[in-house]
Design a protein around this motif. Structure first.
Motif, PDB file in Angstrom:
ATOM      1  N   ALA A 168      32.898   0.472  19.126  1.00  0.00           N
ATOM      2  CA  ALA A 168      33.548   1.580  18.717  1.00  0.00           C
ATOM      3  C   ALA A 168      33.062   2.231  17.292  1.00  0.00           C
ATOM      4  O   ALA A 168      33.239   3.248  17.106  1.00  0.00           O
ATOM      5  CB  ALA A 168      35.039   1.471  18.677  1.00  0.00           C
ATOM      6  N   ASN A 169      32.591   1.234  16.613  1.00  0.00           N
ATOM      7  CA  ASN A 169      32.406   1.499  15.011  1.00  0.00           C
ATOM      8  C   ASN A 169      30.640   1.253  14.680  1.00  0.00           C
ATOM      9  O   ASN A 169      30.442   1.170  13.607  1.00  0.00           O
ATOM     10  CB  ASN A 169      33.083   0.843  14.153  1.00  0.00           C
ATOM     11  CG  ASN A 169      34.551   1.340  14.139  1.00  0.00           C
ATOM     12  OD1 ASN A 169      34.810   2.455  14.002  1.00  0.00           O
ATOM     13  ND2 ASN A 169      35.126   0.363  14.638  1.00  0.00           N
ATOM     14  N   HIS A 170      29.942   1.355  15.801  1.00  0.00           N
ATOM     15  CA  HIS A 170      28.490   0.953  15.361  1.00  0.00           C
ATOM     16  C   HIS A 170      27.962   2.142  14.730  1.00  0.00           C
ATOM     17  O   HIS A 170      27.837   3.266  15.055  1.00  0.00           O
ATOM     18  CB  HIS A 170      27.650   0.435  16.664  1.00  0.00           C
ATOM     19  CG  HIS A 170      26.351  -0.241  16.458  1.00  0.00           C
ATOM     20  ND1 HIS A 170      25.282   0.411  16.108  1.00  0.00           N
ATOM     21  CD2 HIS A 170      26.051  -1.443  16.203  1.00  0.00           C
ATOM     22  CE1 HIS A 170      24.401  -0.558  15.897  1.00  0.00           C
ATOM     23  NE2 HIS A 170      25.084  -1.641  15.980  1.00  0.00           N
ATOM     24  N   GLY A 213      29.091   5.580  13.970  1.00  0.00           N
ATOM     25  CA  GLY A 213      29.981   5.002  12.919  1.00  0.00           C
ATOM     26  C   GLY A 213      29.530   4.837  11.800  1.00  0.00           C
ATOM     27  O   GLY A 213      28.295   5.230  11.222  1.00  0.00           O
ATOM     28  N   SER A 214      30.263   3.950  10.664  1.00  0.00           N
ATOM     29  CA  SER A 214      29.919   3.890   9.299  1.00  0.00           C
ATOM     30  C   SER A 214      29.352   2.737   9.270  1.00  0.00           C
ATOM     31  O   SER A 214      29.680   1.505   9.581  1.00  0.00           O
ATOM     32  CB  SER A 214      31.481   4.003   8.711  1.00  0.00           C
ATOM     33  OG  SER A 214      31.218   3.437   7.403  1.00  0.00           O
ATOM     34  N   ALA A 227      36.370  -9.933  20.100  1.00  0.00           N
ATOM     35  CA  ALA A 227      36.809  -8.749  19.270  1.00  0.00           C
ATOM     36  C   ALA A 227      35.915  -8.174  18.769  1.00  0.00           C
ATOM     37  O   ALA A 227      36.044  -6.794  18.355  1.00  0.00           O
ATOM     38  CB  ALA A 227      38.276  -9.559  18.489  1.00  0.00           C
ATOM     39  N   HIS A 228      34.992  -8.962  17.960  1.00  0.00           N
ATOM     40  CA  HIS A 228      33.997  -8.285  17.255  1.00  0.00           C
ATOM     41  C   HIS A 228      33.289  -7.435  17.988  1.00  0.00           C
ATOM     42  O   HIS A 228      32.734  -6.382  17.543  1.00  0.00           O
ATOM     43  CB  HIS A 228      32.932  -9.366  16.426  1.00  0.00           C
ATOM     44  CG  HIS A 228      31.948  -8.893  16.027  1.00  0.00           C
ATOM     45  ND1 HIS A 228      30.539  -8.827  16.266  1.00  0.00           N
ATOM     46  CD2 HIS A 228      31.629  -8.405  14.681  1.00  0.00           C
ATOM     47  CE1 HIS A 228      29.711  -8.612  15.485  1.00  0.00           C
ATOM     48  NE2 HIS A 228      30.253  -8.058  14.552  1.00  0.00           N
ATOM     49  N   LYS A 229      32.699  -7.609  19.271  1.00  0.00           N
ATOM     50  CA  LYS A 229      32.106  -6.799  19.984  1.00  0.00           C
ATOM     51  C   LYS A 229      32.465  -5.585  20.277  1.00  0.00           C
ATOM     52  O   LYS A 229      32.228  -4.502  20.266  1.00  0.00           O
ATOM     53  CB  LYS A 229      31.803  -7.717  21.470  1.00  0.00           C
ATOM     54  CG  LYS A 229      30.841  -7.079  22.246  1.00  0.00           C
ATOM     55  CD  LYS A 229      30.411  -7.649  23.417  1.00  0.00           C
ATOM     56  CE  LYS A 229      29.536  -6.707  24.555  1.00  0.00           C
ATOM     57  NZ  LYS A 229      29.228  -7.471  25.730  1.00  0.00           N
ATOM     58  N   ARG A 230      34.032  -5.802  20.747  1.00  0.00           N
ATOM     59  CA  ARG A 230      34.910  -4.621  21.051  1.00  0.00           C
ATOM     60  C   ARG A 230      34.908  -3.577  19.914  1.00  0.00           C
ATOM     61  O   ARG A 230      34.890  -2.427  20.069  1.00  0.00           O
ATOM     62  CB  ARG A 230      36.226  -4.860  21.371  1.00  0.00           C
ATOM     63  CG  ARG A 230      37.161  -3.793  22.019  1.00  0.00           C
ATOM     64  CD  ARG A 230      38.569  -4.446  22.210  1.00  0.00           C
ATOM     65  NE  ARG A 230      39.139  -4.926  21.168  1.00  0.00           N
ATOM     66  CZ  ARG A 230      39.507  -6.059  20.795  1.00  0.00           C
ATOM     67  NH1 ARG A 230      39.493  -6.955  21.717  1.00  0.00           N
ATOM     68  NH2 ARG A 230      40.261  -6.412  19.547  1.00  0.00           N
ATOM     69  N   VAL A 231      35.041  -4.159  18.603  1.00  0.00           N
ATOM     70  CA  VAL A 231      35.388  -3.140  17.299  1.00  0.00           C
ATOM     71  C   VAL A 231      34.046  -2.725  17.135  1.00  0.00           C
ATOM     72  O   VAL A 231      33.882  -1.765  16.614  1.00  0.00           O
ATOM     73  CB  VAL A 231      35.994  -4.052  16.331  1.00  0.00           C
ATOM     74  CG1 VAL A 231      36.197  -3.172  15.024  1.00  0.00           C
ATOM     75  CG2 VAL A 231      37.378  -4.584  16.729  1.00  0.00           C
ATOM     76  N   TYR A 268      29.193   1.296   6.361  1.00  0.00           N
ATOM     77  CA  TYR A 268      30.436   0.320   5.567  1.00  0.00           C
ATOM     78  C   TYR A 268      31.142  -0.483   6.471  1.00  0.00           C
ATOM     79  O   TYR A 268      31.517  -1.414   6.256  1.00  0.00           O
ATOM     80  CB  TYR A 268      31.013   1.268   4.557  1.00  0.00           C
ATOM     81  CG  TYR A 268      32.166   0.610   3.833  1.00  0.00           C
ATOM     82  CD1 TYR A 268      31.803  -0.175   2.758  1.00  0.00           C
ATOM     83  CD2 TYR A 268      33.440   0.726   3.885  1.00  0.00           C
ATOM     84  CE1 TYR A 268      32.590  -1.034   2.061  1.00  0.00           C
ATOM     85  CE2 TYR A 268      34.439   0.154   3.239  1.00  0.00           C
ATOM     86  CZ  TYR A 268      34.115  -0.710   2.334  1.00  0.00           C
ATOM     87  OH  TYR A 268      35.091  -1.403   1.386  1.00  0.00           O
ATOM     88  N   LEU A 269      31.855   0.449   7.290  1.00  0.00           N
ATOM     89  CA  LEU A 269      32.744  -0.227   8.158  1.00  0.00           C
ATOM     90  C   LEU A 269      32.145  -1.409   9.174  1.00  0.00           C
ATOM     91  O   LEU A 269      32.582  -2.701   9.430  1.00  0.00           O
ATOM     92  CB  LEU A 269      33.529   0.811   9.280  1.00  0.00           C
ATOM     93  CG  LEU A 269      34.518   1.807   8.666  1.00  0.00           C
ATOM     94  CD1 LEU A 269      35.108   2.516   9.579  1.00  0.00           C
ATOM     95  CD2 LEU A 269      35.890   0.769   8.014  1.00  0.00           C
ATOM     96  N   ALA A 270      30.915  -1.109   9.542  1.00  0.00           N
ATOM     97  CA  ALA A 270      30.151  -2.179  10.407  1.00  0.00           C
ATOM     98  C   ALA A 270      30.184  -3.380   9.333  1.00  0.00           C
ATOM     99  O   ALA A 270      30.085  -4.500  10.045  1.00  0.00           O
ATOM    100  CB  ALA A 270      28.762  -1.533  10.986  1.00  0.00           C
ATOM    101  N   SER A 271      29.768  -3.366   8.126  1.00  0.00           N
ATOM    102  CA  SER A 271      29.346  -4.476   7.404  1.00  0.00           C
ATOM    103  C   SER A 271      30.916  -5.284   7.236  1.00  0.00           C
ATOM    104  O   SER A 271      30.851  -6.485   7.203  1.00  0.00           O
ATOM    105  CB  SER A 271      28.942  -4.057   6.123  1.00  0.00           C
ATOM    106  OG  SER A 271      29.769  -3.107   5.182  1.00  0.00           O
ATOM    107  N   LYS A 272      31.981  -4.442   7.188  1.00  0.00           N
ATOM    108  CA  LYS A 272      33.207  -5.266   7.069  1.00  0.00           C
ATOM    109  C   LYS A 272      33.680  -5.892   8.184  1.00  0.00           C
ATOM    110  O   LYS A 272      34.119  -6.850   8.109  1.00  0.00           O
ATOM    111  CB  LYS A 272      34.183  -4.006   6.354  1.00  0.00           C
ATOM    112  CG  LYS A 272      34.271  -3.671   5.142  1.00  0.00           C
ATOM    113  CD  LYS A 272      34.409  -4.900   4.251  1.00  0.00           C
ATOM    114  CE  LYS A 272      34.559  -4.442   2.858  1.00  0.00           C
ATOM    115  NZ  LYS A 272      34.855  -5.744   2.141  1.00  0.00           N
ATOM    116  N   ILE A 273      33.195  -5.339   9.431  1.00  0.00           N
ATOM    117  CA  ILE A 273      33.599  -5.988  10.577  1.00  0.00           C
ATOM    118  C   ILE A 273      32.680  -7.043  10.818  1.00  0.00           C
ATOM    119  O   ILE A 273      33.131  -8.487  11.234  1.00  0.00           O
ATOM    120  CB  ILE A 273      33.314  -4.953  11.845  1.00  0.00           C
ATOM    121  CG1 ILE A 273      34.166  -3.766  11.782  1.00  0.00           C
ATOM    122  CG2 ILE A 273      33.296  -5.828  12.973  1.00  0.00           C
ATOM    123  CD1 ILE A 273      33.697  -2.775  12.577  1.00  0.00           C
TER     124      ILE A 273
END
Length: 112
Positions: free
Chosen positions: A79-81, A86-87, A72-76, A89-94
């Motif tokens: 999409a958000n790298h 991607g952001s 799941a981490h790889k999939r998300v 901030y979102l990458a750090s949250k993921i």
């Protein structure tokens, strides 16, 4: 005489069935278009990430096997790298969500 009556009833039945079919088709075409996407979690991030929030971010349950968390981490992340637009901030949250679900967090929270 009986065959004419049966033929007339058959024609009337076919006409009613055709009329009903046309009305049903028009009702089907006039219905509003509903998007078929999942509804995502609406809300901000909590101060310290919980297992529930980590599961919501990765789109999985809170108590899954580590290999499912990594999938799941790889999939998300794909999409958000940040390298793909991607952001950060979102990458750090993921990444934080993955660490929380795998039990690797020290409780420090996000860098942001």
């Amino acid at each position: 005489m009986a065959t004419a009556l049966i033929a007339g009833l058959a024609v009337a039945g076919a006409a009613l069935a055709g009329r009903y079919s046309i009305q049903a088709w028009h009702a089907y075409k006039a219905r509003p278009i509903v998007p078929r996407m999942r509804k995502f979690y609406e809300g901000g991030f909590q101060a310290t990430m919980t297992r529930r929030e980590a599961g919501l971010i990765l789109g999985i349950r809170e108590n899954v096997r580590p290999d499912k968390v990594k999938e799941a981490h790889k999939r998300v992340m794909v999409a958000n790298h940040p390298d793909a637009g991607g952001s950060h901030y979102l990458a750090s949250k993921i990444n934080e969500a993955k660490d929380v679900l795998l039990g690797k967090t020290k409780g420090g929270g996000s860098a942001f």
